[in-house]
Scaffold this motif. Structure first.
Motif, PDB file in Angstrom:
ATOM      1  N   ILE A 226       0.797  -1.159  -0.139  1.00 50.97           N
ATOM      2  CA  ILE A 226       0.027  -0.081   0.028  1.00 50.97           C
ATOM      3  C   ILE A 226       0.891   1.245  -0.113  1.00 50.97           C
ATOM      4  N   ASP A 227       2.055   1.210   0.959  1.00 52.57           N
ATOM      5  CA  ASP A 227       2.912   2.479   0.868  1.00 52.57           C
ATOM      6  C   ASP A 227       3.463   2.632  -0.281  1.00 52.57           C
ATOM      7  N   ASP A 228       3.883   1.578  -1.011  1.00 53.79           N
ATOM      8  CA  ASP A 228       4.586   1.684  -2.477  1.00 53.79           C
ATOM      9  C   ASP A 228       3.371   2.362  -3.477  1.00 53.79           C
ATOM     10  N   LYS A 229       2.458   1.884  -3.570  1.00 57.87           N
ATOM     11  CA  LYS A 229       1.368   2.286  -4.404  1.00 57.87           C
ATOM     12  C   LYS A 229       0.982   3.633  -4.157  1.00 57.87           C
ATOM     13  N   ILE A 230       0.915   3.999  -2.704  1.00 62.52           N
ATOM     14  CA  ILE A 230       0.552   5.587  -2.540  1.00 62.52           C
ATOM     15  C   ILE A 230       1.809   6.243  -3.043  1.00 62.52           C
ATOM     16  N   LYS A 231       2.971   6.050  -2.803  1.00 64.09           N
ATOM     17  CA  LYS A 231       4.049   6.819  -3.377  1.00 64.09           C
ATOM     18  C   LYS A 231       4.215   6.718  -5.064  1.00 64.09           C
ATOM     19  N   GLU A 232       3.647   5.812  -5.787  1.00 61.73           N
ATOM     20  CA  GLU A 232       3.825   5.669  -7.011  1.00 61.73           C
ATOM     21  C   GLU A 232       2.617   6.519  -7.561  1.00 61.73           C
ATOM     22  N   ILE A 233       1.593   6.891  -6.814  1.00 61.09           N
ATOM     23  CA  ILE A 233       0.634   7.682  -7.295  1.00 61.09           C
ATOM     24  C   ILE A 233       0.951   8.952  -7.131  1.00 61.09           C
ATOM     25  N   SER A 234       1.568   9.205  -5.831  1.00 61.26           N
ATOM     26  CA  SER A 234       1.805  10.579  -5.639  1.00 61.26           C
ATOM     27  C   SER A 234       3.068  11.092  -6.713  1.00 61.26           C
ATOM     28  N   GLU A 235       3.985  10.444  -7.036  1.00 56.97           N
ATOM     29  CA  GLU A 235       4.961  10.597  -8.128  1.00 56.97           C
ATOM     30  C   GLU A 235       4.188  10.940  -9.363  1.00 56.97           C
ATOM     31  N   ASP A 236       3.103  10.162  -9.751  1.00 51.40           N
ATOM     32  CA  ASP A 236       2.493  10.317 -10.905  1.00 51.40           C
ATOM     33  C   ASP A 236       1.726  11.853 -10.878  1.00 51.40           C
ATOM     34  N   TYR A 237       1.048  11.815  -9.646  1.00 49.55           N
ATOM     35  CA  TYR A 237       0.627  13.418  -9.559  1.00 49.55           C
ATOM     36  C   TYR A 237       1.514  14.313  -9.718  1.00 49.55           C
ATOM     37  N   ASP A 238       2.685  14.332  -8.933  1.00 50.35           N
ATOM     38  CA  ASP A 238       3.563  15.339  -9.038  1.00 50.35           C
ATOM     39  C   ASP A 238       4.086  15.740 -10.530  1.00 50.35           C
ATOM     40  N   HIS A 239       4.287  14.601 -11.423  1.00 49.84           N
ATOM     41  CA  HIS A 239       4.564  14.575 -12.665  1.00 49.84           C
ATOM     42  C   HIS A 239       3.601  15.532 -13.326  1.00 49.84           C
ATOM     43  N   ILE A 240       2.548  14.949 -13.387  1.00 50.90           N
ATOM     44  CA  ILE A 240       1.286  15.565 -13.937  1.00 50.90           C
ATOM     45  C   ILE A 240       1.312  17.032 -13.638  1.00 50.90           C
ATOM     46  N   GLU A 241       1.232  17.515 -12.271  1.00 49.38           N
ATOM     47  CA  GLU A 241       1.241  18.648 -11.984  1.00 49.38           C
ATOM     48  C   GLU A 241       2.324  19.719 -12.519  1.00 49.38           C
ATOM     49  N   LYS A 242       3.520  19.317 -12.624  1.00 50.92           N
ATOM     50  CA  LYS A 242       4.562  19.778 -13.166  1.00 50.92           C
ATOM     51  C   LYS A 242       4.269  19.905 -14.681  1.00 50.92           C
ATOM     52  N   LEU A 243       3.971  18.990 -15.450  1.00 48.08           N
ATOM     53  CA  LEU A 243       3.612  19.253 -16.932  1.00 48.08           C
ATOM     54  C   LEU A 243       2.555  20.172 -17.088  1.00 48.08           C
ATOM     55  N   ILE A 244       1.430  20.308 -16.355  1.00 55.63           N
ATOM     56  CA  ILE A 244       0.626  21.441 -16.235  1.00 55.63           C
ATOM     57  C   ILE A 244       1.158  22.777 -15.878  1.00 55.63           C
ATOM     58  N   VAL A 245       1.877  23.068 -14.942  1.00 51.35           N
ATOM     59  CA  VAL A 245       2.640  24.042 -14.712  1.00 51.35           C
ATOM     60  C   VAL A 245       3.571  24.744 -15.945  1.00 51.35           C
ATOM     61  N   ALA A 246       4.279  23.609 -16.351  1.00 50.62           N
ATOM     62  CA  ALA A 246       5.172  23.895 -17.729  1.00 50.62           C
ATOM     63  C   ALA A 246       4.333  24.473 -18.710  1.00 50.62           C
ATOM     64  N   ASP A 247       3.123  23.769 -19.105  1.00 55.53           N
ATOM     65  CA  ASP A 247       2.283  24.460 -19.934  1.00 55.53           C
ATOM     66  C   ASP A 247       1.841  25.529 -19.841  1.00 55.53           C
ATOM     67  N   MET A 248       1.427  26.289 -18.854  1.00 58.23           N
ATOM     68  CA  MET A 248       1.037  27.387 -18.363  1.00 58.23           C
ATOM     69  C   MET A 248       2.335  28.339 -18.438  1.00 58.23           C
ATOM     70  N   VAL A 249       3.272  28.029 -18.148  1.00 58.73           N
ATOM     71  CA  VAL A 249       4.404  28.705 -18.352  1.00 58.73           C
ATOM     72  C   VAL A 249       4.741  29.016 -19.713  1.00 58.73           C
ATOM     73  N   GLU A 250       4.722  28.119 -20.595  1.00 56.51           N
ATOM     74  CA  GLU A 250       4.703  28.345 -21.979  1.00 56.51           C
ATOM     75  C   GLU A 250       3.880  28.933 -22.749  1.00 56.51           C
ATOM     76  N   LYS A 251       2.787  29.339 -22.229  1.00 58.17           N
ATOM     77  CA  LYS A 251       1.625  30.227 -22.679  1.00 58.17           C
ATOM     78  C   LYS A 251       1.902  31.667 -22.257  1.00 58.17           C
ATOM     79  N   LEU A 252       2.645  31.985 -21.248  1.00 57.16           N
ATOM     80  CA  LEU A 252       3.078  33.271 -20.634  1.00 57.16           C
ATOM     81  C   LEU A 252       3.717  34.248 -22.009  1.00 57.16           C
ATOM     82  N   PRO A 253       3.362  35.371 -22.034  1.00 54.06           N
ATOM     83  CA  PRO A 253       4.070  36.393 -23.122  1.00 54.06           C
ATOM     84  C   PRO A 253       5.902  36.094 -22.770  1.00 54.06           C
ATOM     85  N   ASP A 254       6.571  36.159 -23.866  1.00 54.63           N
ATOM     86  CA  ASP A 254       7.958  35.959 -23.895  1.00 54.63           C
ATOM     87  C   ASP A 254       8.415  36.986 -22.786  1.00 54.63           C
TER      88      ASP A 254
END
Length: 84
Positions: A7-35
């Motif tokens: 269970i601990d391993d699965k929670i850690k895996e889900i948490s890492e996936d969520y962190d990765h998705i969150e970083k991708l969302i932020v990176a996408d938002m940064v890409e849309k900023l004016p230069d």
């Protein structure tokens, strides 16, 4: 005990996936900023430049860099809140 470890391993895996998705969302938002805002955000938070280093690289005053960083963070906060 084995179940708890699994269970601990699965929670850690889900948490890492969520962190990765969150970083991708932020990176996408940064890409849309004016230069002018994207450049300072990228240099500060993605590449680890200090404010005075950014000012030299972009030929801006330190105050100008700080102003752009604050404006960029404000835009990103608004975008994040709008998405919720």
């Amino acid at each position: 005990h084995s179940i708890n470890v699994q269970i601990d391993d699965k929670i850690k895996e889900i948490s890492e996936d969520y962190d990765h998705i969150e970083k991708l969302i932020v990176a996408d938002m940064v890409e849309k900023l004016p230069d002018i805002y994207r450049d300072v955000i990228m240099m500060k938070y993605f590449y680890g430049f200090k404010v005075n280093e950014i000012s030299k690289q972009l030929h801006l005053s330190v105050g100008g860099v700080k102003s752009r960083l604050e404006k960029a963070r404000k835009i990103l906060r608004k975008d994040i809140n709008d998405d919720e």
